[in-house]
Each structure stands twice: as C-alpha cells, then as structure tokens.
Scaffold this motif. Structure first.
Motif, PDB file in Angstrom:
ATOM      1  N   GLY A 455       0.778  -1.223   0.000  1.00 19.58           N
ATOM      2  CA  GLY A 455       0.000   0.000   0.000  1.00 19.58           C
ATOM      3  C   GLY A 455       0.811   1.276   0.000  1.00 19.58           C
ATOM      4  N   MET A 456       2.044   1.202  -0.471  1.00 24.64           N
ATOM      5  CA  MET A 456       2.901   2.382  -0.444  1.00 24.64           C
ATOM      6  C   MET A 456       3.126   2.952  -1.846  1.00 24.64           C
ATOM      7  SD  MET A 456       3.722   3.136   2.571  1.00 24.64           S
ATOM      8  CE  MET A 456       2.415   2.446   3.559  1.00 24.64           C
ATOM      9  N   TRP A 457       2.329   2.497  -2.824  1.00 28.90           N
ATOM     10  CA  TRP A 457       2.577   2.830  -4.215  1.00 28.90           C
ATOM     11  C   TRP A 457       2.593   4.325  -4.469  1.00 28.90           C
ATOM     12  CZ3 TRP A 457       4.608   0.208  -7.997  1.00 28.90           C
ATOM     13  CH2 TRP A 457       4.445   0.654  -9.312  1.00 28.90           C
ATOM     14  N   GLY A 601       5.601  19.594   5.565  1.00 31.85           N
ATOM     15  CA  GLY A 601       4.492  19.411   4.637  1.00 31.85           C
ATOM     16  C   GLY A 601       4.926  18.958   3.280  1.00 31.85           C
ATOM     17  N   GLY A 602       6.082  18.240   3.195  1.00 32.93           N
ATOM     18  CA  GLY A 602       6.553  17.764   1.899  1.00 32.93           C
ATOM     19  C   GLY A 602       5.695  16.649   1.333  1.00 32.93           C
ATOM     20  N   GLY A 603       4.876  16.010   2.179  1.00 31.33           N
ATOM     21  CA  GLY A 603       4.059  14.902   1.684  1.00 31.33           C
ATOM     22  C   GLY A 603       4.899  13.685   1.378  1.00 31.33           C
ATOM     23  N   GLY A 604       4.302  12.688   0.770  1.00 30.16           N
ATOM     24  CA  GLY A 604       5.012  11.482   0.390  1.00 30.16           C
ATOM     25  C   GLY A 604       5.425  10.650   1.597  1.00 30.16           C
ATOM     26  N   LEU A 605       6.442   9.805   1.392  1.00 24.79           N
ATOM     27  CA  LEU A 605       6.879   8.883   2.439  1.00 24.79           C
ATOM     28  C   LEU A 605       7.398   9.626   3.660  1.00 24.79           C
ATOM     29  CD1 LEU A 605       8.741   6.286   0.207  1.00 24.79           C
ATOM     30  CD2 LEU A 605       6.545   5.959   1.341  1.00 24.79           C
ATOM     31  N   GLY A 606       8.037  10.796   3.435  1.00 26.48           N
ATOM     32  CA  GLY A 606       8.604  11.554   4.540  1.00 26.48           C
ATOM     33  C   GLY A 606       7.543  11.948   5.539  1.00 26.48           C
ATOM     34  N   PHE A 607       6.501  12.555   5.038  1.00 28.69           N
ATOM     35  CA  PHE A 607       5.438  12.984   5.929  1.00 28.69           C
ATOM     36  C   PHE A 607       4.839  11.780   6.659  1.00 28.69           C
ATOM     37  CE2 PHE A 607       0.945  13.706   6.756  1.00 28.69           C
ATOM     38  CZ  PHE A 607       1.038  14.799   7.597  1.00 28.69           C
ATOM     39  N   GLU A 608       4.667  10.682   5.913  1.00 27.08           N
ATOM     40  CA  GLU A 608       4.083   9.474   6.513  1.00 27.08           C
ATOM     41  C   GLU A 608       4.956   8.944   7.644  1.00 27.08           C
ATOM     42  OE1 GLU A 608       0.957   8.104   5.981  1.00 27.08           O
ATOM     43  OE2 GLU A 608       0.852   9.931   4.783  1.00 27.08           O
ATOM     44  N   LYS A 614       5.062  10.200  15.157  1.00 25.29           N
ATOM     45  CA  LYS A 614       4.364  11.081  16.099  1.00 25.29           C
ATOM     46  C   LYS A 614       3.130  10.409  16.681  1.00 25.29           C
ATOM     47  CE  LYS A 614       5.497  15.804  14.756  1.00 25.29           C
ATOM     48  NZ  LYS A 614       5.132  16.807  13.727  1.00 25.29           N
ATOM     49  N   ASN A 615       2.420   9.646  15.841  1.00 33.09           N
ATOM     50  CA  ASN A 615       1.176   9.047  16.310  1.00 33.09           C
ATOM     51  C   ASN A 615       1.339   7.601  16.735  1.00 33.09           C
ATOM     52  OD1 ASN A 615       0.007  11.487  15.562  1.00 33.09           O
ATOM     53  ND2 ASN A 615      -0.316  10.748  13.468  1.00 33.09           N
ATOM     54  N   SER A 616       2.598   7.141  16.819  1.00 32.78           N
ATOM     55  CA  SER A 616       2.885   5.762  17.226  1.00 32.78           C
ATOM     56  C   SER A 616       2.141   4.730  16.378  1.00 32.78           C
ATOM     57  CB  SER A 616       2.538   5.549  18.697  1.00 32.78           C
ATOM     58  OG  SER A 616       3.293   6.412  19.488  1.00 32.78           O
ATOM     59  N   ALA A 623       5.839  -0.161   7.186  1.00 36.62           N
ATOM     60  CA  ALA A 623       5.573  -0.233   5.746  1.00 36.62           C
ATOM     61  C   ALA A 623       6.261   0.935   5.045  1.00 36.62           C
ATOM     62  CB  ALA A 623       4.072  -0.217   5.495  1.00 36.62           C
ATOM     63  N   VAL A 624       6.098   2.141   5.610  1.00 36.86           N
ATOM     64  CA  VAL A 624       6.716   3.318   5.016  1.00 36.86           C
ATOM     65  C   VAL A 624       8.236   3.176   5.006  1.00 36.86           C
ATOM     66  CG1 VAL A 624       6.990   5.800   5.200  1.00 36.86           C
ATOM     67  CG2 VAL A 624       4.810   4.769   5.787  1.00 36.86           C
ATOM     68  N   GLY A 625       8.767   2.758   6.159  1.00 35.97           N
ATOM     69  CA  GLY A 625      10.216   2.613   6.280  1.00 35.97           C
ATOM     70  C   GLY A 625      10.756   1.643   5.253  1.00 35.97           C
ATOM     71  N   LEU A 626      10.071   0.532   5.072  1.00 34.93           N
ATOM     72  CA  LEU A 626      10.517  -0.473   4.120  1.00 34.93           C
ATOM     73  C   LEU A 626      10.512   0.086   2.703  1.00 34.93           C
ATOM     74  CD1 LEU A 626      11.437  -3.181   4.933  1.00 34.93           C
ATOM     75  CD2 LEU A 626       9.256  -4.136   4.237  1.00 34.93           C
ATOM     76  N   ALA A 627       9.474   0.852   2.385  1.00 37.99           N
ATOM     77  CA  ALA A 627       9.409   1.464   1.054  1.00 37.99           C
ATOM     78  C   ALA A 627      10.604   2.391   0.852  1.00 37.99           C
ATOM     79  CB  ALA A 627       8.099   2.232   0.899  1.00 37.99           C
TER      80      ALA A 627
END
Ligand SMILES: Nc1ncnc2c1ncn2[C@@H]1O[C@H](COP(=O)(O)OP(=O)(O)OP(=O)(O)O)[C@@H](O)[C@H]1O
Ligand SMILES: [Mg+2]
Lengths: 651, 356
Positions: A455-457, A601-608, A614-616, A623-627
């Motif tokens: 789900g990181m497409w 506010g760059g969006g993308g994987l960074g923001f995620e 922040k929200n644990s 998933a984000v880290g792996l992407a």
C-alpha cells in the motif's frame, strides 16, 4: 579428481546463464529503447485503468507490527511484565536514561566558564591554537544567546549515544578485523544502514521503547555506528604485520597483542571513526526530537512552526557549535605525536588548574551563564527576512510556482495518474537490467511490486517525484559549479571554506531558511534538499575534473581544440565516473532530505514516516520505512553501477 | 635430514603452500609437487604458490646459519615457518628436541618467551611506545615489573650504543638507530635463538656495515644461535658460519662460504659467487703453488721469512696479500701454523682467481 571437474562445469554453466542474462546490458541502445517503449505501451494498453497498484497486503503487513507494539505497551503497563522487558528492555532503558540525566546535570553543575577553559586547554595541548579558540568560543556561544540548557540536553544525548556507539562499535570492528567471515556478514548490513535515511530507524525504536529520550538515543546509536565499526576494522588491519609478528614472537597472548600493539597503533584511525560517528549522530540527534528527545531539536521545530528565521539561525548556530566542539576535541584526541604533546607534569598542572577554577567558581556561586544576550539579538534577521519576503515575493513565488507546475505536478501526474503500474514495474526493471544487470532487475521487479502490495505505491511515487525534481535542480547547479571549481584554483579556494562550513551543518538546519522563504509544501523540502546535496555534488565533481591527467588535456590542446571542445571531449568523459559518483551522492542525500522535509508538509513517504512516529502507528511506520529502504537500495545500486560502467576500460 | 644430537634447531622436510583453499586442494598441490612438478607449473595448474619445498637443515648451538636467495625465493616464508609465525603445510621444526610445529598455542608461547626472538626487515617497532618500552616489550609480556624491565632495557640500550635514547619515540631516530632498537628489543629477553629477516637491507651501505660489525661483536660475546636471512651474498659471507642458497622455495646448496665459492653446485649458486669479492673469502693456501719439500726453517714473527722475503699465514684471505704482492713486486711465501713455508703465491695467479 572428479569433483573439481564438476565444479568447473557448473561454474561454466552459471557463467553462461549470466552471460545470456547480461546480454541486455550490451544490447544496442536503440534496440533497448525500442523494447522499453514497446513494453511500456503494450502494458499500458493491456492494463488501462489500473494506475494504482492493488494494495492487497497493506493490512496483513502492518497488523503484526501493530499487535506487537500494542502488546509491548500493555505489557509494560501491566503489573507483571514479560521477562523481555524486566530483564532486557527496561534495564537498558533505565541505564541509558540514568546516563542522560547524569551527564546533563554534571554539565550544568560546572561553573559556566570552566567548560570553555577546559576545552581550550585540552585542544591547546596539541599546540593548535586556532582550533582551541574555536572550541572555547563554540562552548561560550550557546550560553551567550541563552540556549545553554537546551544545548546541554542535546550534548548529553550526543555524549551518551557516542559513548554507547564506542563500546559497541569498537569490539564489533575488532571482531570483524579478526574474523573475515563475520566481516562479510555484517558488511552488507552496515552498507544498508548507511543508505537508509535516519527517520526510518525511529519506527523500530518506537516499537520497543515507546517515546522519549532513551529511544532517541538508541536510534542515534544505530544510525551512527557503521563508520566506527568499519574504521576500527580498517585500523586494526592496517597495523603492519611485522609489529604483530614481533609481539607474537615475544610470546604475547592474542589479548596482549591486541591491547598493547594493535589497538594503540590503530588508534588514529579509530578516532577518525569516532569523529565521523559524532558527525552522524549530530545529524540525527536533532531529528530525534520526533521521538520526544527535547533539546535543540525541539527548538528547531518551534522556530519552524513560528517561522522565525532569527531564532532559527541562533539555534542552528548552537547545533553547529556542538559539531565544532566535538570535532575539535576529537581531532585533538587523535594527535599522538608525542613530540608535540606536553609532559605528563604539565598535564597534571592543567588538570589541577581546571579543578581549582571549578572549586573557586562553585564557592563563589557562579554557576549559570550570565544573561548577556538572548536569541533576540538575531531578531534583525527576522526583519531582513520580512524585507526579502516583501520585496522578493515575485522571485520566491515564481520559483515556487515554476517548481510545482513545471516539474513536480507533471512528473507526479505522469507517474501516479497516467502510467499503469505494470508498465512502471517493467520500465524500472528494464532500466535496472541495462545499468546493473539481471540481479538488480529481479530485485527491482520484486521489491517495487512489494511496495505496491503493502500500500505504499502512491506515496513512494510522490517521494520519487520530489527526489527527481530536487536531483535535477541540484545537478543543474552543482555540476557546472564543480566543473568551474575543478578548472580554476581561485574559484576552488573561494568555495572551499563555504563548502566546509555547509558540510558541518546538520540536515535539519537547511530546512529553516527554506521554510522561512517558501513557507510550507513540497518546495521548501526540494530547496532544502538542493542546498544540502549540492555540497558533495560540487566537491566530487571538482575532484573528478581535477583528476583528469594533464597530458590528456595538453594532447587535446596541441590538436588546436578550443577550451569548450577540451571540456566536452576530454575533461568530462574522463571525469565521468567521478561525476557519476557525485550524482549517486546527490541522490542519496536528496532522498534523506526529502524524507526529513516531511516535517514541513513535503508529503510522500517523509510525511508518513514522521506522522507515523508522532502518532505511534508502528505497522504503518514499518511499511513506510521499508518502502524508503527499497527506494534507497535501488537508487544507490543503479547509480553506482552506472558509475562503474563509465569507468574507462583501461582503469 | 638426520639431526645431530647437539643440534639446537632442526627443520625437517618443511613445506609451505600458499593459496590452496581447502585441505583437498593442498593435497592436490603436494601430490603434484611430489611427482616433480615445477613451482611455476603448479602455480599454473592450481593457482597455489609453493613458498617452501621440502627444506631440511639443522643449526648447531652458537652457529650463525644464513639463508640467502633472491627476492621471492621463499626466505621469509621459510623463516616464518621455522619461527612458527605461520603454520607449516608439512614437515616439522624442533628446538632443543621439542617439536614446535605440534605444540599448543600456550606451549608455543612459553617457548617463545623463554628462547626465541626476531629482528625484522622494516624493524617492526611499535611507534606508539618509547624506545625503552619497545626494548622492554618482551619482558613486559613476561610480566616483569616496570622498574626491573626498564633497568634491563637500559643495560641493553647501552650494549647497542643507544644510551640516553630511551625516552625518544622510534620515528625520532634514524634508520640505523631504529634497527639497533630492533636488535636491543630482541636481545633484551636473552633468547637462545635469534631470527633475523633481512634486518639491514633497509639501511644504506655504510650503516649496514656498521650494523654487521656490531652484530659480529655482540655475537662474539653472546654466542647465540642465529638464523639470518639476507639477499646480500657479501653479508652472508661476513656473518654466516654456514650459508644456504635458496631458489624457488628449495635449498640449492648448503655450505661454508669457501665451499660455495670453490665448488658451486648449480649455475644459480655460481651466479652469486661470481659477483662476490673473492678477495675477502678465498684463502691463500687455495691459490698458492705448494712447495715440494716442507723443510725450510721457521722464523719468529710472520712478515719476514728466513730468506728475508715476505710471508703470510695459510689462513689469510687474498685481500690481505694483495697489498704485499703489489709492493713486493715478487712472490710471497705462505707459511703454516708452525711457521714453515708451505707454498708461494704470485700476483698473476691471484689476479686470475679474483677475476673469477
Ligand atoms: N601470505 C602469502 N600468500 C600467498 N603467497 C605468498 C604469501 N607470502 C609469500 N608468498 C609467496 O611466496 C613466495 C616467497 O615469498 P617470500 O616473501 O618468502 O620471499 P623472500 O625470499 O622473502 O623475498 P624478499 O627478499 O622479497 O623478502 C613469493 O612468490 C610470494 O609471492
Ligand atoms: Mg622476505
């Protein structure tokens, strides 16, 4: 002797397969492009309407991590925690927490003037007066602007993180030096650790330790460890065989040889490793605020939120101060030339003098910094920034709009909304095949599909777009500057101190001016990435141009080539490998920065990543880290492969 | 090789193979070698290098045994095998009847502490230790306390002519002085056996000669057993009681300097001997024309014969008589230990021999 024959036959078979598979690498460019275009068009037609990858595994992937994190949290809260916590994580966390608190209170306990004097004396011991002055000044500055307490907080985190890195990293490095098998096992892990942008480390820390200064410290340790391990190994291996043999010949035990000969002789290299570890730690320690570490990082976040450039500069300088202090102390520690160093007696006198000053200061009740200035002294900068914003709004606006509407949006539209995912997977693998061979192609196909499945497409393509934009701009600036610096000694001399200074600044600091001028969105992130990644780009390009042999250039000139012809025909081709190395470096730094710019506010994987931390949201974070890791590996390996292919065949 | 009972150090059939990845590969190399394959053939076939090939020798107590050969002939490899710095592939090395090659690491360490020392080509000093702590290293490893080992190190520094340099660091010393430190470090533990791997080849010729003299002087009083590696035949002749000529990992010939010169076993050995100043090695009795009768009466001092002519002892080397021959413009008589004339040498005979 049947088996060697079989061995050689199977080896021949493997190499045959390899040769067939690698034919793509040597295929004529036109044919290769033809197949690329045909494949993309065909897949586009076949899979019209399936732009986004079906995220089949998204939940299945994230769930176990989330469940573990929840279990960990509940377990720790419950009256009777799992032994893993009572005997491993909690004691570890307690010890680190205790270390942080003690270092912080000790530093604050000293009368304010003692630390700069002690640092000055320690560096001056090596007779490097300029370095000593810098170290002392860097310890006075944060106090002068009223940032001493937060600086000490960060300094404590740094000190503990570096201390832990040293007690883990040096034994690991020594073990790797003696056990080649162990070395080959940890090396790829270390390589991967160095290509991964820092915030990725926060997620697992979050899972095991929750929020606070302790996980921040441990994340810093993991991030900063690799250079120390590697340089320790190198240092031990560099000790001349004769010295080790001599020690063996006297009947020294392996431990005696290590302690009395190998470690002392490797010490300068190991200390270089420590310095590098310090620099890496400093780069991430500020970010570690995301895990709740406080200190200067929090200060930076606040100024980002308030968009106060003046205070931002004050804080940035405090961070740079820490870098300078630790760097100069590290360099002084690395000096082993005894002819420079003072006698043992002088050293004792120095220690006694510092102790006396401390006692005197405490007795007189002089403790905290006198309130000399405040970060208010930097307020004029805010006015200046305001003025620039007023008068150059047309410029920042047009840069902003240009980047967004001419690069970011079209590329993003193309990748996310236009091309079908099978066509993208094919294109990615086909390109990897050409540049790096079938192994990377297979990895790309599998890993990119995996990104889609979890789900990181779209997030990944968004980040990729930002990376492309920032890399293009960085290279447009860095390569011409680098070529110029490489050809003119004067330009190089002028640029060099600037580049030196820029290189000591932690990545997060680059965001401050970008945000003040470009507010929020993708553009400040791209601008910060460009500023950050340009430095090595210029450096390495200049190096490549300078390394071109003079004979080659003179040969070109004797044929009457114009300077431009020489540049295009001789200098650039001969410097191509090095310039490609610069490109690789730029891409990796841009990627790291684009992730960090999720903060603004760059969006993308960074923001995620950042919001997951922040929200644990542990599972999502993984998933984000792996992407990010996958992107980093593919970008790194393919650009390195290109650099290798550009190498002239003779070399 | 049979070991004479009084031999100090015995190497028996020592082999060293480099670059064989497995024991099976090693067996292949050894069986190829046993069937007589040459070193280059084996390298081509298997990728393995033969560093030492079935080398045997024994060294008597107090003897200086020199291993001499061109670069790459395997001298260091052999020495490192004998010193157990690298394991032998096949064969054994024994010291005082104890087999070093089959010892445990602990036992080997004990023997090294008690009996062995080594001096290295590029000195192998410890740059982070002062000269005195370099010299005292072996004692430190053995657990001597600081005061005692420094006292001992000072004593040794005086012996090698470095009094007062103890507090310097090795880099602050010249090459020749550094190697004196290397020598002192090796001597401080009072070893039975000293290994030298081209210790003087990094030094310039004058200093090298000084160091050779120094070693001879020390050896004269200390009488250690020495295995000395060099690629300089003059040095070999000067220092060695016996010399082994090494080529492609094997000994071509072992003997005293005079034996090698007089009767080189192979072209390789002859090649070395050709460039040697025979004047320093060949004794007059080997070139004289022997007198048919040995009745001429002896006189008191050597130098003047009974008939007023010049005489030299039979053991004198050609260099010693050259001057006499030139100034004398005639023959010089050779006398034996009792002063009896046993032959005459003339200038043309000596010159022929000197030209090789
Ligand atoms: N560790 C090693 N691994 C593989 N081959 C080696 C190793 N050590 C030595 N050799 C090979 O063994 C041969 C003999 O080398 P060695 O160092 O013993 O020669 P040497 O006679 O001491 O030469 P030099 O006078 O240059 O010191 C050389 O061909 C060398 O390449
Ligand atoms: Mg050698």
């Amino acid at each position: 002797m049947a088996s060697p024959a079989i061995d050689s036959r199977s080896a021949a078979l493997t190499s045959d397969i390899g040769r067939i598979l690698d034919r793509v690498k040597t295929m004529p460019l036109a044919a290769w492009f033809g197949i690329l275009a045909a494949g993309v068009v065909l897949l586009q037609l076949l899979f019209a309407g399936s732009e986004s990858f079906p995220a089949r595994w998204a939940a299945a992937f994230a769930d176990p991590f989330d469940r573990f994190a929840r279990w960990a949290l509940e377990n720790r809260r419950s009256g009777e925690p799992h032994p893993v916590f009572t005997y491993l994580f909690d004691p570890l966390a307690d010890a680190v927490g205790w270390g942080l608190a003690s270092v912080e209170s000790t530093l604050l306990w000293f009368p304010w003037f003692v630390l700069p004097i002690a640092a000055f004396a320690y560096v001056a011991r090596t007779r490097r007066w300029a370095d000593a002055t810098v170290a002392a000044a860097a310890l006075i500055y944060p106090g002068l602007v009223g940032l001493w307490d937060v600086t000490v907080e960060t300094l404590a985190l740094m000190a503990i993180a570096v201390f832990i890195s040293v007690i883990i990293g040096i034994p690991l490095g020594v073990a790797a030096a003696f056990r080649p098998r162990f070395d080959t096992t940890i090396r790829p892990v270390m390589d991967a650790m160095q290509t991964v942008p820092a915030p990725v480390y926060f997620v697992p820390m979050l899972m095991f330790f929750g929020i606070g200064a302790v996980p921040a410290t441990l994340a810093t340790v993991i991030y900063a460890l690799p250079p120390l391990v590697r340089l320790t190994t190198v240092g031990i291996r560099q000790v001349p065989t004769a010295s080790v043999d001599a020690s063996d010949m006297f009947g020294a035990s392996p431990m005696q040889t290590l302690r009395k000969v190998q470690l002392p002789m490797a010490m300068p290299t190991i200390l270089t490793g420590v310095t590098q570890t310090i620099m890496m730690a400093l780069g991430i320690v500020v970010l570690a605020t995301l895990l709740g570490a406080g200190g200067l990082g929090q200060e930076v976040m606040d100024t980002l939120a308030q968009r106060r450039m003046g205070r931002g500069v004050a804080t940035g300088l405090a961070i740079v101060s820490i870098a300078l202090v630790l760097d100069r102390l590290g360099r002084a520690a690395a000096v082993t030339d005894r002819s420079v160093l003072p006698s043992r007696r002088t050293v004792w006198w120095g220690v006694a003098a510092v102790a006396a000053l401390t006692v005197a200061g405490r007795a007189a009740g002089v403790n905290t910094f006198p309130e000399v200035w405040d970060t208010k002294v930097f307020d004029p900068i805010d006015d200046g920034v305001d003025w620039i914003q007023e008068n150059f709004r047309w410029l920042t606006r047009s840069i902003n709009d240009g980047l967004v509407s001419w690069m970011y949006v079209p590329v993003k539209d193309l990748l996310i909304d236009t091309v079908a995912w099978p066509a993208l997977v094919f294109a990615g693998s086909w390109i990897s095949w050409r540049v790096a061979g079938w192994r990377l192609a297979l990895f790309t196909a599998a890993a990119v599909s995996f990104i889609g499945l979890i789900g990181m497409w779209e997030l990944s393509l968004d980040t990729l777009t930002q990376v492309i934009a920032a890399v293009v701009v960085s290279l447009l600036v860095a390569i011409p500057l680098g070529v110029w610096a490489g050809r003119s000694r004067r330009v190089e001399a002028a640029l060099s101190p600037v580049l030196d200074a820029l290189q000591t600044i932690p990545s997060l600091v680059y965001i401050i001016p970008a945000v003040t001028l470009f507010t929020v969105g993708v553009v400040p992130g791209i601008i910060a990435s460009v500023l950050y990644a340009m430095v090595p780009g210029v450096r390495i390009t200049a190096l490549g141009i300078k390394q071109v042999p003079t004979e080659s250039i003179e040969a070109s000139q004797t044929f009457g080539a114009t300077p431009t012809q020489t540049l295009l025909g001789v200098r650039l081709p001969l410097a191509a490998t090095t310039i490609m190395a610069a490109v690789n470096q730029v891409i990796m730094m841009v990627l790291a920065m684009v992730i960090i710019s999720g903060l603004v506010g760059g969006g993308g994987l960074g923001f995620e990543t950042i919001s997951a931390v922040k929200n644990s949201e542990v599972g999502h974070g993984f998933a984000v880290g792996l992407a990010i890791v996958i992107m980093a590996i593919i970008l790194d390996r393919s650009t390195q492969a290109i650099a290798r292919r550009l190498q002239p065949p003779t070399a | 090789m049979e070991s004479t009972p009084e031999a100090k150090l015995v190497a028996d059939g020592v082999w060293k193979v480099f670059g064989a990845r497995s024991t099976r590969a090693t067996d292949v190399v050894l069986s190829l070698a046993d069937s007589g394959a040459t070193r280059s053939h084996i390298l081509e076939q298997t990728g393995a290098t033969i560093g030492a090939r079935d080398v045997s020798f024994s060294v008597a107590p107090g003897e200086t045994f020199v291993i001499m050969g061109l670069s790459g002939s395997g001298k260091s490899t052999l020495l490192r095998c004998v010193a157990c710095l690298t394991p032998v592939t096949r064969g054994s090395v024994a010291l005082d009847g104890e087999e070093l090659t089959s010892m445990s690491a602990d036992e080997l360490r004990r023997v090294r502490r008690e009996k062995l020392s080594m001096v290295f080509q590029h000195f192998g000093l410890f740059p982070h230790r002062r000269v005195i702590d370099n010299v005292a290293y072996g004692l430190e490893v053995q657990g001597w306390d600081r005061a005692k080992r420094h006292a001992k190190a000072d004593e040794i520094l005086e012996l090698v002519g470095l009094t007062g340099w103890g507090n310097h660091y090795p880099q602050q010393l010249s090459g020749g002085m550094q190697q004196r430190v290397g020598l002192a470090r090796a001597l401080a533990v009072e070893p039975d056996v000293l290994f030298f791997d081209e210790p003087f080849s990094a030094l310039d010729p004058l200093i090298r000669r000084d160091m050779q003299e120094e070693l001879l002087r020390l050896q004269h009083t200390m009488q250690r057993t020495i295995v000395f590696v060099t690629h300089d035949f003059d040095e070999a002749i000067k220092l060695g009681d016996r010399i082994a000529i090494m080529k492609d990992g094997e000994f071509d010939q072992v003997g005293t300097a005079a034996e090698l010169l007089a009767d080189p076993a192979t072209d390789y050995v002859r090649e070395f001997t050709r460039n040697v100043s025979r004047a320093k090695v060949v004794t007059v009795d080997r070139v004289m024309v022997a007198l048919p009768d040995r009745t001429t009466a002896a006189t008191s001092a050597p130098g003047t014969g009974a008939n007023g002519g010049t005489t030299v002892p039979a053991g004198a080397v050609l260099e010693d008589v050259l001057g006499l021959l030139v100034s004398n413009r005639g023959d010089v008589s050779v006398v034996d230990d009792d002063g009896r004339a046993i032959g005459v040498v003339d200038r043309s005979r000596v010159e022929t021999v000197l030209k090789g």
